[in-house]
Design a protein around this motif. Structure first.
Motif, mmCIF file in Angstrom:
data_model
loop_
_atom_site.group_PDB
_atom_site.id
_atom_site.type_symbol
_atom_site.label_atom_id
_atom_site.label_comp_id
_atom_site.label_asym_id
_atom_site.label_seq_id
_atom_site.Cartn_x
_atom_site.Cartn_y
_atom_site.Cartn_z
ATOM 1 N N PRO A 136 -8.020 56.479 -0.214
ATOM 2 C CA PRO A 136 -7.498 57.694 -0.848
ATOM 3 C C PRO A 136 -6.341 58.293 -0.058
ATOM 4 O O PRO A 136 -6.408 58.420 1.168
ATOM 5 N N GLY A 137 -5.255 58.644 -0.755
ATOM 6 C CA GLY A 137 -4.121 59.280 -0.118
ATOM 7 C C GLY A 137 -3.332 58.386 0.815
ATOM 8 O O GLY A 137 -2.481 58.865 1.565
ATOM 9 N N ASN A 138 -3.575 57.074 0.771
ATOM 10 C CA ASN A 138 -2.924 56.137 1.677
ATOM 11 C C ASN A 138 -1.643 55.602 1.041
ATOM 12 O O ASN A 138 -1.663 55.181 -0.113
ATOM 13 N N PRO A 139 -0.511 55.581 1.758
ATOM 14 C CA PRO A 139 0.765 55.197 1.136
ATOM 15 C C PRO A 139 0.847 53.755 0.661
ATOM 16 O O PRO A 139 1.625 53.445 -0.245
ATOM 17 N N THR A 140 0.072 52.843 1.259
ATOM 18 C CA THR A 140 0.091 51.446 0.810
ATOM 19 C C THR A 140 -1.282 50.963 0.362
ATOM 20 O O THR A 140 -1.424 49.811 -0.038
ATOM 21 N N GLY A 141 -2.291 51.808 0.464
ATOM 22 C CA GLY A 141 -3.660 51.413 0.175
ATOM 23 C C GLY A 141 -4.399 50.961 1.408
ATOM 24 O O GLY A 141 -5.631 51.074 1.493
ATOM 25 N N ALA A 142 -3.656 50.439 2.417
ATOM 26 C CA ALA A 142 -4.298 49.932 3.628
ATOM 27 C C ALA A 142 -3.504 50.269 4.887
ATOM 28 O O ALA A 142 -3.734 49.674 5.941
ATOM 29 N N PHE A 143 -2.565 51.210 4.798
ATOM 30 C CA PHE A 143 -1.783 51.608 5.977
ATOM 31 C C PHE A 143 -2.717 52.109 7.071
ATOM 32 O O PHE A 143 -3.553 52.974 6.841
ATOM 33 N N ASP A 144 -2.593 51.537 8.280
ATOM 34 C CA ASP A 144 -3.407 51.976 9.423
ATOM 35 C C ASP A 144 -4.867 52.137 9.016
ATOM 36 O O ASP A 144 -5.494 53.156 9.266
ATOM 37 N N TRP A 145 -5.443 51.097 8.419
ATOM 38 C CA TRP A 145 -6.747 51.244 7.796
ATOM 39 C C TRP A 145 -7.879 51.551 8.773
ATOM 40 O O TRP A 145 -8.930 52.060 8.371
ATOM 41 N N ASP A 146 -7.695 51.254 10.054
ATOM 42 C CA ASP A 146 -8.758 51.599 11.006
ATOM 43 C C ASP A 146 -8.474 52.891 11.781
ATOM 44 O O ASP A 146 -9.127 53.173 12.779
ATOM 45 N N ARG A 147 -7.475 53.677 11.332
ATOM 46 C CA ARG A 147 -7.226 55.047 11.798
ATOM 47 C C ARG A 147 -6.671 55.134 13.212
ATOM 48 O O ARG A 147 -6.550 56.222 13.777
ATOM 49 N N MET A 148 -6.268 54.037 13.820
ATOM 50 C CA MET A 148 -5.930 54.045 15.243
ATOM 51 C C MET A 148 -4.551 54.624 15.550
ATOM 52 O O MET A 148 -4.232 54.905 16.699
ATOM 53 N N ALA A 149 -3.724 54.815 14.528
ATOM 54 C CA ALA A 149 -2.369 55.314 14.759
ATOM 55 C C ALA A 149 -2.317 56.830 14.920
ATOM 56 O O ALA A 149 -1.234 57.392 15.035
ATOM 57 N N GLY A 150 -3.461 57.477 14.940
ATOM 58 C CA GLY A 150 -3.471 58.919 15.162
ATOM 59 C C GLY A 150 -3.958 59.707 13.976
ATOM 60 O O GLY A 150 -3.467 60.813 13.720
ATOM 61 N N GLU A 151 -4.937 59.163 13.234
ATOM 62 C CA GLU A 151 -5.498 59.912 12.104
ATOM 63 C C GLU A 151 -6.316 61.092 12.630
ATOM 64 O O GLU A 151 -6.905 61.041 13.707
ATOM 65 N N ARG A 152 -6.354 62.139 11.804
ATOM 66 C CA ARG A 152 -6.985 63.373 12.250
ATOM 67 C C ARG A 152 -8.063 63.818 11.273
ATOM 68 O O ARG A 152 -8.101 63.384 10.106
ATOM 69 N N ILE A 153 -8.921 64.718 11.739
ATOM 70 C CA ILE A 153 -9.894 65.395 10.883
ATOM 71 C C ILE A 153 -9.563 66.875 10.916
ATOM 72 O O ILE A 153 -9.547 67.492 11.991
ATOM 73 N N THR A 154 -9.269 67.435 9.752
ATOM 74 C CA THR A 154 -8.874 68.837 9.677
ATOM 75 C C THR A 154 -10.099 69.753 9.688
ATOM 76 O O THR A 154 -11.225 69.321 9.423
ATOM 77 N N ASN A 155 -9.850 71.013 9.988
ATOM 78 C CA ASN A 155 -10.901 72.056 9.954
ATOM 79 C C ASN A 155 -12.145 71.613 10.725
ATOM 80 O O ASN A 155 -13.268 71.751 10.251
#
Length: 358
Positions: free
Chosen positions: A151-170
């Motif tokens: 969901p919300g991914n620009p290619t469907g699988a961009f950085d799929w394991d979150r290692m490039a700096g994905e965040r959790i808001t709130n």
């Protein structure tokens, strides 16, 4: 006028007092260069690209000594595109990270805000991902897996394991102090859906061990999309390790993703090495293998990455990097951060760049 002058003076005194008790730092990273892509949607591309070896970041961070080995801490991080000056991600000022909290030498660290999850904190910042030294965002995971459909991914699988700096808001995040080399962490992201505590929430956990030159880490993250159901979520987990042998660092990493919305899943294994040849020259490389399940057509891909870096100073370097991905026949290769897949099973990137930090 007199009252205004008194208030101004009082404000200056308060500001000076606060600053005297605090440590505020402005820092950042900047990377720019030229990349050649062998096949992007069927054609060759030569383009300016930035934020590759490192993201372009402007960071405001600080701490205040509260006594008793306790500090108040904060961080505000802006990510931007060097070529245009545009804010990213989310086109907002501090959407990379924004948090405030307390840090204690014995009790650990508690922070609140928009923060990295433990796939990033434990596995990447635990020095287990070869992307840290080899080609940065190009070496993060992507491939012939568009049907992963995150969901919300620009290619469907961009950085799929979150290692490039994905965040959790709130989110609220706790990281323990280290005990005999062991530490752990947990975080919870509030979904903010009216009438439901559990909808759209997120959770993440990390376990870390460091003993001299050796380190090992594990992490788990679950992000729900819109409901309280675990079937309406994306799940990641991974393990990694590193070992420093003189001027050589060896890394190993295993990560997975499952999109419970459609049953798609991928796993990957990566081995990397970084060699500090001398104070001015380093060479790094990585090999990874990625494999998807039947939902993503059982596609798989091999990826090789190499980077030679020359340090002009302690803060600035120039580098040459190459990345090659080979997918199975009938699949379209897609190296991370290339937003258009190859029209064939292979894709190559060659890059020359310069990076600095301050």
């Amino acid at each position: 006028m007199k009252m205004k002058a008194v208030c101004t003076a009082a404000g200056m005194l308060f500001a000076c007092h606060a600053f005297a008790q605090s440590n505020v730092t402005i820092s950042g990273l900047i990377d720019g260069g030229v990349s050649y892509v062998s096949n992007e949607g069927g054609g060759r591309t030569l383009k300016f690209d930035d934020g590759i070896a490192v993201p372009n970041l402007l960071i405001f961070s600080g701490k205040e000594d509260l006594g008793g080995a306790t500090r108040a801490v904060f961080e505000l991080t802006n990510q931007f595109e060097l070529g245009t000056g545009t804010f990213m991600p989310g086109q907002s000022l501090f959407s990379r990270t924004a948090y405030v909290g307390l840090d204690d030498d014995r009790l650990g660290r508690l922070t609140l805000g928009n923060q990295y999850d433990f796939m990033v904190d434990s596995l990447f910042f635990g020095f287990n991902d070869a992307a840290l030294a080899a080609a940065g965002v190009y070496d993060f995971r992507n491939g012939p897996f568009a049907k992963l459909a995150l969901p919300g991914n620009p290619t469907g699988a961009f950085d799929w394991d979150r290692m490039a700096g994905e965040r959790i808001t709130n989110s609220v995040k706790y990281q323990s102090a280290s005990f005999n080399g062991f530490s752990a962490g947990a975080m919870y992201g509030f979904g903010g859906v009216a009438g439901s505590i559990g909808a759209s929430n997120a959770s993440s956990f990390g376990l870390n061990y460091v003993n001299g030159a050796f380190g090992a880490n594990a992490a788990y993250t679950l992000v729900k999309t819109a409901t309280t159901s675990a079937q309406d979520s994306v799940r990641n987990w991974g393990v990694g390790s590193h070992y420093r042998l003189g001027t050589v660092t060896l890394t190993g990493l295993f990560t997975t993703v499952r999109n419970n919305l459609n049953g798609a899943g991928i796993w990957q294994v990566e081995a990397g090495t970084a060699w500090q040849i001398n104070p001015f020259l380093s060479l790094s490389g990585a090999y990874s293998y990625m494999k998807g399940n039947a939902v993503v057509d059982d596609n798989h891909a091999h990826q090789l990455t190499a980077m030679l870096q020359y340090f002009l100073s302690k803060r600035t370097s120039v580098y040459v990097a190459t990345v090659y991905q080979r997918a199975n026949e009938g699949a379209n290769a897609q190296i991370n951060d290339v937003m258009v897949a190859s029209s064939s099973a292979s894709q190559f990137i060659g890059r020359v760049g310069v990076l600095t930090h301050f």
